[in-house]
Design a protein around this motif. Structure first.
Motif, PDB file in Angstrom:
ATOM      1  N   MET A  48       0.827  -1.205   0.000  1.00  0.00           N
ATOM      2  CA  MET A  48       0.000   0.000   0.000  1.00  0.00           C
ATOM      3  C   MET A  48       0.863   1.257   0.000  1.00  0.00           C
ATOM      4  O   MET A  48       1.905   1.321   0.633  1.00  0.00           O
ATOM      5  CB  MET A  48      -0.892   0.002   1.246  1.00  0.00           C
ATOM      6  N   ILE A  49       0.404   2.247  -0.778  1.00  0.00           N
ATOM      7  CA  ILE A  49       1.023   3.574  -0.776  1.00  0.00           C
ATOM      8  C   ILE A  49      -0.084   4.599  -0.555  1.00  0.00           C
ATOM      9  O   ILE A  49      -1.058   4.634  -1.305  1.00  0.00           O
ATOM     10  CB  ILE A  49       1.720   3.897  -2.110  1.00  0.00           C
ATOM     11  N   ASN A  73      -4.281  12.861  -5.847  1.00  0.00           N
ATOM     12  CA  ASN A  73      -4.401  13.733  -4.688  1.00  0.00           C
ATOM     13  C   ASN A  73      -5.086  13.002  -3.540  1.00  0.00           C
ATOM     14  O   ASN A  73      -6.035  12.242  -3.755  1.00  0.00           O
ATOM     15  CB  ASN A  73      -5.218  14.974  -5.035  1.00  0.00           C
ATOM     16  N   SER A  74      -4.600  13.230  -2.337  1.00  0.00           N
ATOM     17  CA  SER A  74      -5.241  12.660  -1.159  1.00  0.00           C
ATOM     18  C   SER A  74      -5.047  13.615   0.006  1.00  0.00           C
ATOM     19  O   SER A  74      -4.297  14.603  -0.091  1.00  0.00           O
ATOM     20  CB  SER A  74      -4.633  11.295  -0.808  1.00  0.00           C
ATOM     21  N   ALA A  75      -5.689  13.318   1.112  1.00  0.00           N
ATOM     22  CA  ALA A  75      -5.591  14.185   2.280  1.00  0.00           C
ATOM     23  C   ALA A  75      -4.163  14.252   2.805  1.00  0.00           C
ATOM     24  O   ALA A  75      -3.756  15.249   3.407  1.00  0.00           O
ATOM     25  CB  ALA A  75      -6.536  13.683   3.369  1.00  0.00           C
ATOM     26  N   SER A  76      -3.383  13.201   2.558  1.00  0.00           N
ATOM     27  CA  SER A  76      -2.013  13.157   3.075  1.00  0.00           C
ATOM     28  C   SER A  76      -0.993  13.739   2.100  1.00  0.00           C
ATOM     29  O   SER A  76       0.198  13.829   2.413  1.00  0.00           O
ATOM     30  CB  SER A  76      -1.627  11.713   3.402  1.00  0.00           C
ATOM     31  N   GLY A  77      -1.436  14.138   0.904  1.00  0.00           N
ATOM     32  CA  GLY A  77      -0.519  14.716  -0.074  1.00  0.00           C
ATOM     33  C   GLY A  77      -0.720  14.137  -1.450  1.00  0.00           C
ATOM     34  O   GLY A  77      -1.565  13.268  -1.664  1.00  0.00           O
ATOM     35  N   CYS A  78       0.065  14.628  -2.404  1.00  0.00           N
ATOM     36  CA  CYS A  78      -0.061  14.226  -3.805  1.00  0.00           C
ATOM     37  C   CYS A  78       1.023  13.212  -4.175  1.00  0.00           C
ATOM     38  O   CYS A  78       2.158  13.294  -3.702  1.00  0.00           O
ATOM     39  CB  CYS A  78       0.062  15.433  -4.724  1.00  0.00           C
ATOM     40  N   PRO A 110       3.172  22.345  -3.396  1.00  0.00           N
ATOM     41  CA  PRO A 110       3.592  22.197  -1.992  1.00  0.00           C
ATOM     42  C   PRO A 110       3.147  20.887  -1.358  1.00  0.00           C
ATOM     43  O   PRO A 110       3.732  20.458  -0.352  1.00  0.00           O
ATOM     44  CB  PRO A 110       2.946  23.399  -1.300  1.00  0.00           C
ATOM     45  N   THR A 111       2.121  20.247  -1.922  1.00  0.00           N
ATOM     46  CA  THR A 111       1.601  19.012  -1.316  1.00  0.00           C
ATOM     47  C   THR A 111       2.206  17.751  -1.933  1.00  0.00           C
ATOM     48  O   THR A 111       1.816  16.640  -1.553  1.00  0.00           O
ATOM     49  CB  THR A 111       0.071  18.952  -1.471  1.00  0.00           C
ATOM     50  N   LEU A 112       3.162  17.893  -2.877  1.00  0.00           N
ATOM     51  CA  LEU A 112       3.752  16.704  -3.505  1.00  0.00           C
ATOM     52  C   LEU A 112       4.523  15.894  -2.469  1.00  0.00           C
ATOM     53  O   LEU A 112       5.459  16.396  -1.838  1.00  0.00           O
ATOM     54  CB  LEU A 112       4.672  17.100  -4.653  1.00  0.00           C
ATOM     55  N   LYS A 113       4.153  14.644  -2.304  1.00  0.00           N
ATOM     56  CA  LYS A 113       4.730  13.810  -1.250  1.00  0.00           C
ATOM     57  C   LYS A 113       5.663  12.739  -1.790  1.00  0.00           C
ATOM     58  O   LYS A 113       6.609  12.342  -1.106  1.00  0.00           O
ATOM     59  CB  LYS A 113       3.613  13.149  -0.431  1.00  0.00           C
ATOM     60  N   ARG A 114       5.397  12.248  -2.997  1.00  0.00           N
ATOM     61  CA  ARG A 114       6.219  11.162  -3.530  1.00  0.00           C
ATOM     62  C   ARG A 114       6.113  11.109  -5.042  1.00  0.00           C
ATOM     63  O   ARG A 114       5.144  11.612  -5.626  1.00  0.00           O
ATOM     64  CB  ARG A 114       5.808   9.815  -2.934  1.00  0.00           C
TER      65      ARG A 114
END
Length: 239
Positions: free
Chosen positions: A18-19, A145-150, A210-214
């Motif tokens: 899972m990611i 996109n998700s609540a934890s980031g993109c 700013p929300t890019l996470k991975r």
């Protein structure tokens, strides 16, 4: 290059992991004459539990059942004409899946199976299909996109293989798919990139999020250590 599969054939692969809560990914290997090429499939779960399968890999039955329990395969994204290996057998297994590919890859993909669209409507505002600018319309990406980031899902545009050994590893490093840091592979620059300015601009636009996470890539490890700076450095490498 390995010929596209005509019947369900399971090549070496790992377990689904899972990611970010709405994605599963699995890695495997393609045995080629001079190397074993690591590869990755990424599956995005839409809000209604339909699945977007990006760069499909045939899995063993236990993993396929786990995937089917998680959601209903609905979109088969062939992100380039170099990623057709498992496309036909996935479509044969799930005939109702919509086949998606970027416009530049369509003719080659349609040598194997009918393409339904080059501009899919996932009916989910959190998942975007992107034909990457500057790649002759040959490379497709997804932005999730998700609540934890993109999460940015890329295909061959970025290589991030670590620990490649022997002659095969040397070849992967020479091509730019392997190394100590992410690269735009030299073979991709030569064969796919036709507008470095457009591609550089797209990389910088993604880096500005700013929300890019991975960043998830088809060949190599997921990039989670400062992905925005990685994109800036990749953009700077285009000259």
């Amino acid at each position: 290059m390995t010929a596209p599969l005509q019947t369900w054939q399971v090549l070496p692969h790992g377990k689904l992991t899972m990611i970010g809560g709405s994605m599963l990914t699995v890695t495997g290997d393609i045995h080629m004459p001079l190397m074993d090429l690591p590869r990755r499939m990424t599956v995005v779960r839409l809000h209604d539990a339909r699945l977007v399968v990006y760069s499909a890999i045939a899995l063993d039955e236990d993993e396929m059942i786990a995937l089917e329990v998680w959601g209903s395969p609905a979109f088969l994204v062939v992100p380039s004409d170099k990623h057709r290996l498992d496309a036909k057998i996935w479509k044969d297994r799930y005939p109702t899946m919509q086949v998606v590919t970027p416009q530049g890859a369509r003719a080659k993909v349609e040598e194997l199976l009918k393409v339904d669209t080059v501009a899919p409507d996932f009916k989910d505002l959190d998942v975007e299909f992107i034909a990457v600018p500057g790649t002759r319309m040959h490379e497709a990406a997804l932005m999730v996109n998700s609540a934890s980031g993109c999460t940015l899902i890329l295909n061959d545009l970025v290589g991030n293989i670590h620990g490649a050994k022997g002659f095969g590893g040397w070849l992967l490093r020479l091509a730019g798919f392997a190394g100590d840091e992410p690269h735009i592979p030299s073979v991709v620059r030569m064969m796919v990139v036709d507008d470095t300015a457009a591609l550089r601009l797209q990389l910088m636009e993604w880096a500005a999020m700013p929300t890019l996470k991975r960043i998830v890539v088809s060949h190599g490890d997921v990039i989670e250590d400062n992905p925005r700076q990685v994109l800036r450095e990749l953009a700077a490498s285009l000259h």
